[in-house]
Write a protein that holds these residues in place. Sequence first.
Motif, PDB file in Angstrom:
ATOM      1  N   VAL A 199       0.849  -1.184   0.000  1.00  0.00           N
ATOM      2  CA  VAL A 199       0.000   0.000   0.000  1.00  0.00           C
ATOM      3  C   VAL A 199       0.891   1.243   0.000  1.00  0.00           C
ATOM      4  CG1 VAL A 199      -1.733   1.332   1.284  1.00  0.00           C
ATOM      5  CG2 VAL A 199      -1.875  -1.170   1.220  1.00  0.00           C
ATOM      6  N   ASN A 200       0.592   2.184  -0.902  1.00  0.00           N
ATOM      7  CA  ASN A 200       1.315   3.447  -0.978  1.00  0.00           C
ATOM      8  C   ASN A 200       0.582   4.471  -0.105  1.00  0.00           C
ATOM      9  OD1 ASN A 200       3.111   5.481  -2.041  1.00  0.00           O
ATOM     10  ND2 ASN A 200       1.384   6.173  -3.254  1.00  0.00           N
ATOM     11  N   PHE A 201       1.308   5.159   0.742  1.00  0.00           N
ATOM     12  CA  PHE A 201       0.713   6.181   1.606  1.00  0.00           C
ATOM     13  C   PHE A 201       1.124   7.568   1.143  1.00  0.00           C
ATOM     14  CE2 PHE A 201       0.284   2.481   4.199  1.00  0.00           C
ATOM     15  CZ  PHE A 201      -0.848   2.706   4.969  1.00  0.00           C
ATOM     16  N   GLU A 202       0.152   8.463   1.072  1.00  0.00           N
ATOM     17  CA  GLU A 202       0.389   9.868   0.776  1.00  0.00           C
ATOM     18  C   GLU A 202      -0.159  10.650   1.968  1.00  0.00           C
ATOM     19  OE1 GLU A 202       1.852  11.302  -1.818  1.00  0.00           O
ATOM     20  OE2 GLU A 202       2.127   9.491  -3.019  1.00  0.00           O
ATOM     21  N   PHE A 203       0.712  11.353   2.663  1.00  0.00           N
ATOM     22  CA  PHE A 203       0.310  12.109   3.842  1.00  0.00           C
ATOM     23  C   PHE A 203       0.216  13.593   3.519  1.00  0.00           C
ATOM     24  CE2 PHE A 203       2.255   8.226   5.450  1.00  0.00           C
ATOM     25  CZ  PHE A 203       1.249   7.785   6.293  1.00  0.00           C
ATOM     26  N   ASN A 204      -0.546  14.310   4.324  1.00  0.00           N
ATOM     27  CA  ASN A 204      -0.749  15.755   4.174  1.00  0.00           C
ATOM     28  C   ASN A 204      -1.354  16.107   2.816  1.00  0.00           C
ATOM     29  OD1 ASN A 204       0.366  16.550   6.751  1.00  0.00           O
ATOM     30  ND2 ASN A 204       2.348  15.986   5.908  1.00  0.00           N
TER      31      ASN A 204
END
Length: 92
Positions: free
Chosen positions: A41-46
Amino acid sequence: MDCNRTAIRQSAKSVSCLYRRDEKNMPGSRKEVMNAKEEGVNFEFNVQPIEIIGDGKVEGLKLIQSLGILILMAEECQFQLKEVKKFILRMQ
Protein backbone atom coordinates in the motif's frame (compact mmCIF):
# COMPACT_ATOMS: atom_id res chain seq x y z
CA MET A 1 -6.75 0.06 6.65
CA ASP A 2 -8.70 -3.13 6.03
CA CYS A 3 -9.96 -1.83 2.67
CA ASN A 4 -6.42 -1.01 1.53
CA ARG A 5 -5.04 -4.40 2.42
CA THR A 6 -8.06 -6.25 1.01
CA ALA A 7 -7.67 -4.42 -2.32
CA ILE A 8 -4.02 -5.55 -2.51
CA ARG A 9 -5.05 -9.14 -1.74
CA GLN A 10 -7.72 -8.96 -4.46
CA SER A 11 -5.01 -8.17 -7.06
CA ALA A 12 -5.45 -4.39 -7.37
CA LYS A 13 -2.75 -2.92 -9.64
CA SER A 14 -1.98 -0.30 -7.01
CA VAL A 15 -3.50 1.00 -3.78
CA SER A 16 -2.93 4.44 -2.29
CA CYS A 17 -4.09 5.61 1.10
CA LEU A 18 -4.48 9.40 1.15
CA TYR A 19 -4.49 11.05 4.56
CA ARG A 20 -4.93 14.73 5.43
CA ARG A 21 -2.43 14.78 8.29
CA ASP A 22 1.08 13.43 8.80
CA GLU A 23 1.86 9.81 9.61
CA LYS A 24 2.52 10.56 13.26
CA ASN A 25 -1.03 11.87 13.71
CA MET A 26 -2.73 9.04 11.86
CA PRO A 27 -5.18 7.20 14.12
CA GLY A 28 -5.07 3.46 14.49
CA SER A 29 -2.40 0.90 15.02
CA ARG A 30 1.18 1.55 13.91
CA LYS A 31 1.42 -2.18 13.27
CA GLU A 32 -1.50 -2.02 10.79
CA VAL A 33 0.20 0.78 8.87
CA MET A 34 3.50 -1.12 8.82
CA ASN A 35 1.74 -4.28 7.60
CA ALA A 36 -0.07 -2.35 4.88
CA LYS A 37 3.23 -0.85 3.67
CA GLU A 38 4.80 -4.32 3.63
CA GLU A 39 1.89 -5.56 1.51
CA GLY A 40 2.41 -2.76 -1.01
CA VAL A 41 0.00 0.00 0.00
CA ASN A 42 1.31 3.45 -0.98
CA PHE A 43 0.71 6.18 1.61
CA GLU A 44 0.39 9.87 0.78
CA PHE A 45 0.31 12.11 3.84
CA ASN A 46 -0.75 15.76 4.17
CA VAL A 47 -3.03 15.61 1.12
CA GLN A 48 -6.68 16.44 0.60
CA PRO A 49 -8.89 15.79 -2.42
CA ILE A 50 -10.42 18.92 -3.93
CA GLU A 51 -11.89 17.54 -7.15
CA ILE A 52 -12.84 14.22 -8.76
CA ILE A 53 -11.68 14.07 -12.38
CA GLY A 54 -13.40 12.00 -15.03
CA ASP A 55 -16.16 11.78 -17.59
CA GLY A 56 -18.69 9.18 -16.46
CA LYS A 57 -16.11 7.40 -14.30
CA VAL A 58 -13.38 8.35 -11.88
CA GLU A 59 -10.14 8.87 -13.79
CA GLY A 60 -8.22 10.80 -11.16
CA LEU A 61 -8.28 13.03 -8.12
CA LYS A 62 -7.05 16.59 -7.91
CA LEU A 63 -5.29 16.96 -4.57
CA ILE A 64 -3.64 19.66 -2.55
CA GLN A 65 -0.62 18.87 -0.49
CA SER A 66 -0.77 20.88 2.67
CA LEU A 67 0.93 21.59 5.93
CA GLY A 68 -1.22 21.71 9.02
CA ILE A 69 -0.45 24.48 11.45
CA LEU A 70 -1.80 24.21 14.96
CA ILE A 71 -2.41 27.56 16.59
CA LEU A 72 -2.86 27.59 20.35
CA MET A 73 -4.31 30.68 21.96
CA ALA A 74 -5.89 31.29 25.34
CA GLU A 75 -9.10 29.21 25.46
CA GLU A 76 -9.00 28.60 21.71
CA CYS A 77 -7.28 26.08 19.49
CA GLN A 78 -7.31 26.42 15.70
CA PHE A 79 -5.95 24.20 12.97
CA GLN A 80 -5.12 26.04 9.76
CA LEU A 81 -3.99 24.56 6.47
CA LYS A 82 -1.30 26.10 4.36
CA GLU A 83 -1.47 24.95 0.76
CA VAL A 84 1.88 23.79 -0.58
CA LYS A 85 1.04 22.48 -4.05
CA LYS A 86 -1.73 21.01 -6.18
CA PHE A 87 -1.34 17.79 -8.14
CA ILE A 88 -3.40 15.09 -9.88
CA LEU A 89 -3.39 11.42 -8.94
CA ARG A 90 -4.43 9.40 -12.01
CA MET A 91 -6.38 6.17 -11.57
CA GLN A 92 -5.05 3.06 -13.28
